[in-house]
Design an enzyme around this catalytic site. Structure first.
Site, short mmCIF file in Angstrom:
data_model
loop_
_atom_site.label_atom_id
_atom_site.label_comp_id
_atom_site.label_asym_id
_atom_site.label_seq_id
_atom_site.Cartn_x
_atom_site.Cartn_y
_atom_site.Cartn_z
CE LYS A 62 -30.59 -46.76 -8.37
NZ LYS A 62 -29.24 -46.39 -8.53
CG ASP A 79 -20.63 -45.02 -13.45
OD1 ASP A 79 -20.26 -44.47 -14.51
OD2 ASP A 79 -21.52 -45.89 -13.41
CB CYS A 98 -15.41 -16.82 17.83
SG CYS A 98 -15.74 -15.26 17.02
CE1 TYR A 141 0.03 -2.17 4.06
CE2 TYR A 141 0.34 0.14 4.67
CZ TYR A 141 0.42 -1.21 4.97
OH TYR A 141 0.87 -1.60 6.20
P1 ADP Z 1 -29.05 -47.87 -11.88
O1 ADP Z 1 -28.18 -46.92 -11.14
O2 ADP Z 1 -29.48 -49.05 -11.09
O3 ADP Z 1 -28.47 -48.21 -13.19
P2 ADP Z 1 -30.60 -45.64 -12.40
O4 ADP Z 1 -30.21 -44.89 -11.21
O5 ADP Z 1 -29.94 -45.29 -13.66
O6 ADP Z 1 -30.41 -47.16 -12.14
O7 ADP Z 1 -32.17 -45.54 -12.54
C1 ADP Z 1 -32.89 -45.82 -13.71
C2 ADP Z 1 -33.79 -44.66 -14.05
O8 ADP Z 1 -34.71 -44.42 -13.01
C3 ADP Z 1 -33.03 -43.36 -14.23
O9 ADP Z 1 -32.63 -43.16 -15.52
C4 ADP Z 1 -34.05 -42.32 -13.81
O10 ADP Z 1 -34.84 -41.94 -14.91
C5 ADP Z 1 -34.89 -43.04 -12.81
N1 ADP Z 1 -34.52 -42.69 -11.43
C6 ADP Z 1 -33.58 -43.31 -10.69
N2 ADP Z 1 -33.48 -42.76 -9.47
C7 ADP Z 1 -34.37 -41.75 -9.43
C8 ADP Z 1 -34.74 -40.77 -8.43
N3 ADP Z 1 -34.14 -40.76 -7.25
N4 ADP Z 1 -35.68 -39.86 -8.74
C9 ADP Z 1 -36.24 -39.89 -9.96
N5 ADP Z 1 -35.95 -40.76 -10.93
C10 ADP Z 1 -35.03 -41.69 -10.69
MG MG Z 2 -27.24 -45.15 -12.32
#
Ligand code: ADP
Ligand code: MG
Length: 639
Positions: free
Chosen positions: A407, A498, A144, A39
């Site tokens: 799932k 992934d 803090c 400065y």
């Molecule tokens: P995996 O991981 O078993 O390959 P995905 O996660 O790709 O399966 O799920 C398949 C499809 O289901 C997705 O492409 C999506 O369209 C739908 N899907 C999965 N999870 C959700 C979620 N939490 N909310 C809305 N749609 C979902």
């Molecule tokens: Mg998936």
């Protein structure tokens, strides 16, 4: 001599090395270079730099942050910042909030690899031998308040050059050095603190405590980052989700229009989604500034696409609040009330309260404290969402009320016992850009994985089918969402493995969240597990994964670059015309994806840094969050 990065006139506060010496404030010309902040005395008449008055070496700096202004600060001292180094804090006052932001941003950037960056700081001034925030009387006293991650939590050495070539190793990379602990998203909760519920919460498990929106609660115990034990006003005790409450600070929490912790781009998103002329909200002008901004949406002149205006709430020397000259109020609610009826200089009167709280309450980490096994009888299946690697995914309700995605794990598709162990860890990961794992049903076959439901489904489909003429801001916001979710995973030393558009989902308001993190480790399918398999994400993998299966946060970074490319091509297949073998060869030889038409050079350079051949040379997700925010800020300025 290194080049000047920034140059501006600030008021500098004397450093008051002795408790009794009077404070003074002088205008100085500050010059920031890569090595120093210096400065100078300044000749205002001639507009010329005079003698050097002092300087601080960049590598001595431990913290750069704003300071909450003094009570009744004069107008020229409303935007203070602090640079903390060995000798204590250097206080400077910027002319405007924008100048201050710019300096803080650049300073944080140049100090990001410094040793001893502070995790905590003092949000108020050191004055007359005392920290005004915590009343501690030792200048060296530890701060803090916890700094936000991006303010100093950069991973050290993340730019370290690799000294030897990558060893071929089939194992995943262990983090070289532990990252600094991740401060909680909302810093500063403590036992005994009074908080206000921002949402209703109906107990999901028997030990939970019901939350009623806008009522006060006392924290009794911080169980983990996601759950507190708390007491209500009637003496009832139980567990509450930490992201449903905010510290009762300024009395604004009870107003529907006050959106704490909302930044400018989130406000713009929300206002644009509501799309109402005169829609407004009030937010913090920045973290810990103690200042507020009114954001208003206007369709001005009957255009279809509206725009947002942001007005800082100003204070007079007497402590009155105002947005427009001549209309002063003793508190913010009165000011808002007035402007709900009178535009008085604003682009529109404040017609509609737009609030993030009128939307769905956020997801909790699990369905009740300590619950991760879900009773399948409490699930209702409503419709099929899709089919994935592990089988069918359905939309349904838990306890008839809460939206969930389920799932159903096809038998033989997953190494279940390992996953079930891991699920306990995954449950603890919570971030607004990660799809929340709520729990699992493991007592029957097939087992279920129950997660947060996102109505707009898979990002890849959304890019390909739903987005029409997306704006530059919209595309970059998506990248930012993902980078923030990933920065959190990175801070938890959790590798996704992934990351791709197909593994991101889109919320009802367009927010993108990352899903399926770490899940690939439990897939039982040779085509997916081996990098030579047809289902292996070759197109998202860096050379070290393709050659040595070396996964790390840096391989996630590579995938992030490809994901950005997917976003900017609206869901094209990377390396469209090449097969997996060709990709492995070409990528190893330095071939990279082309610049998508919608990505300008700046955006493309962000992608290409993610594809640096050497993993160490790629940025971290924390770096990316900052870089992307910077580009976004510029976009906002020009749009
Ligand atoms: P995996 O991981 O078993 O390959 P995905 O996660 O790709 O399966 O799920 C398949 C499809 O289901 C997705 O492409 C999506 O369209 C739908 N899907 C999965 N999870 C959700 C979620 N939490 N909310 C809305 N749609 C979902
Ligand atoms: Mg998936």
């Amino acid at each position: 001599m290194s080049e000047n990065i920034l140059e501006d006139i600030f008021i500098k506060r004397s450093q008051q090395k002795k408790k009794t010496s009077p404070l003074n404030f002088k205008e100085r010309l500050f010059v920031l270079t890569q090595d120093k902040i210096a400065y100078y005395d300044y000749d205002f008449e001639k507009g010329k730099k005079k003698g050097l008055k002092g300087s601080v070496d960049i590598d001595k700096i431990k913290c750069v942050e704003i300071v909450i202004p003094e009570d009744n600060a004069p107008p020229e001292r409303l935007f203070p910042l602090q640079i903390v180094y060995d000798e204590g804090p250097l206080y400077m006052f910027a002319k405007t909030d924008d100048v201050r932001k710019q300096w803080i941003h650049k300073l944080k950037h140049v100090v990001r690899f410094n040793k001893d960056l502070m995790q905590k700081y003092h949000p108020c001034f050191w004055e007359d031998g005392m920290w005004k925030c915590c009343q501690q009387e030792v200048k060296q006293a530890v701060g803090c308040r916890v700094l936000e991650t991006r303010n100093g939590g950069f991973s050290k050495g993340s730019r370290r050059k690799s000294r030897k070539p990558l060893p071929p190793t089939p194992e995943e990379e262990k983090p070289i050095r532990p990252l600094p602990p991740q401060p909680p998203k909302q810093p500063g909760f403590s036992v005994g603190m009074t908080v206000i519920a921002e949402y209703d919460y109906s107990p999901m498990a028997p030990q939970d405590l019901e939350l009623r929106k806008d009522e006060e609660y006392t924290i009794l115990q911080i169980c983990d980052a996601n759950w507190f034990r708390a007491k209500d006003q009637y003496g009832n005790e139980g567990y509450i989700p930490s992201n449903y409450v905010v510290e009762a600070l300024n009395g604004l929490e009870k107003f529907e229009w006050y959106c704490k912790n909302m930044n400018r781009s989130q406000a713009e998103n929300l206002l644009k989604t509501e799309n109402k002329d005169g829609g407004f909200l009030v937010r913090d002008s920045g973290r810990y500034t103690g200042k507020y901004t009114v954001s208003v949406f206007t369709k001005g002149g009957g255009e279809n696409v509206g725009s947002c205006r942001h007005y800082n709430i100003l204070t007079t020397q007497q402590g009155l609040f105002y947005l427009a000259e001549k209309h002063y109020f003793s508190n913010i609610p009165e000011l808002i009330n007035y402007h709900q009826h009178n535009a008085a200089g604003l682009v529109s009167r404040l017609k509609y309260v737009v609030s993030n709280r009128t939307q769905n309450a956020p997801s909790t980490a699990g369905l009740g404290y300590g619950v991760w096994e879900i009773d399948p009888r409490q699930l209702t299946f409503i419709r099929e969402l899709g089919n994935g690697q592990f089988g069918v995914v359905k939309y349904g309700k838990w306890q008839g009320r809460h939206d969930v995605a389920i799932k159903m794990i096809k038998e033989g598709s997953m190494s279940e016992d390992d996953f079930i162990e891991e699920a306990k860890v995954m449950m603890k990961l919570r971030h607004e850009n990660l799809v929340q794992l709520y729990g699992v049903c493991t007592k029957q076959r097939p087992i279920y994985i129950v997660t947060e439901f996102l109505p707009n489904g898979c990002l890849l489909t959304y890019l390909r089918e739903d987005l029409q003429h997306p704006s530059a801001v919209q595309l970059l916001e998506m990248c930012k969402d993902v980078s923030e979710g990933m920065a959190y995973l990175e801070s938890q030393q959790y590798i996704h493995r992934d990351l791709a558009a197909r593994n991101c989902l889109v919320d009802s308001n367009g927010t993108v969240k990352v899903t399926d993190f770490g899940l690939s480790r439990y897939v039982l399918d040779d085509e997916y597990m081996s990098s030579a398999g047809s289902k292996f994400p070759v197109r998202w993998s860096p050379p070290e994964v393709l050659l040595y299966c070396k996964f790390s946060s840096k391989s996630d970074i590579w995938a992030f670059g490809v994901l950005m490319w997917e976003i900017y091509t609206l869901g094209r297949m990377p390396y469209e015309r090449m097969n997996n073998t060709e990709i492995v060869d070409k990528v190893a030889a330095g071939y990279r994806l082309y610049r998508p038409q919608m990505a300008n050079d700046r955006i493309y350079s962000v992608m290409t840094t993610c594809w640096h051949e050497k993993a160490d040379e790629r940025p971290t997700f924390q770096d990316l969050v900052i870089i992307i925010q910077d580009v976004l800020d510029n976009l906002y300025e020009t749009s």
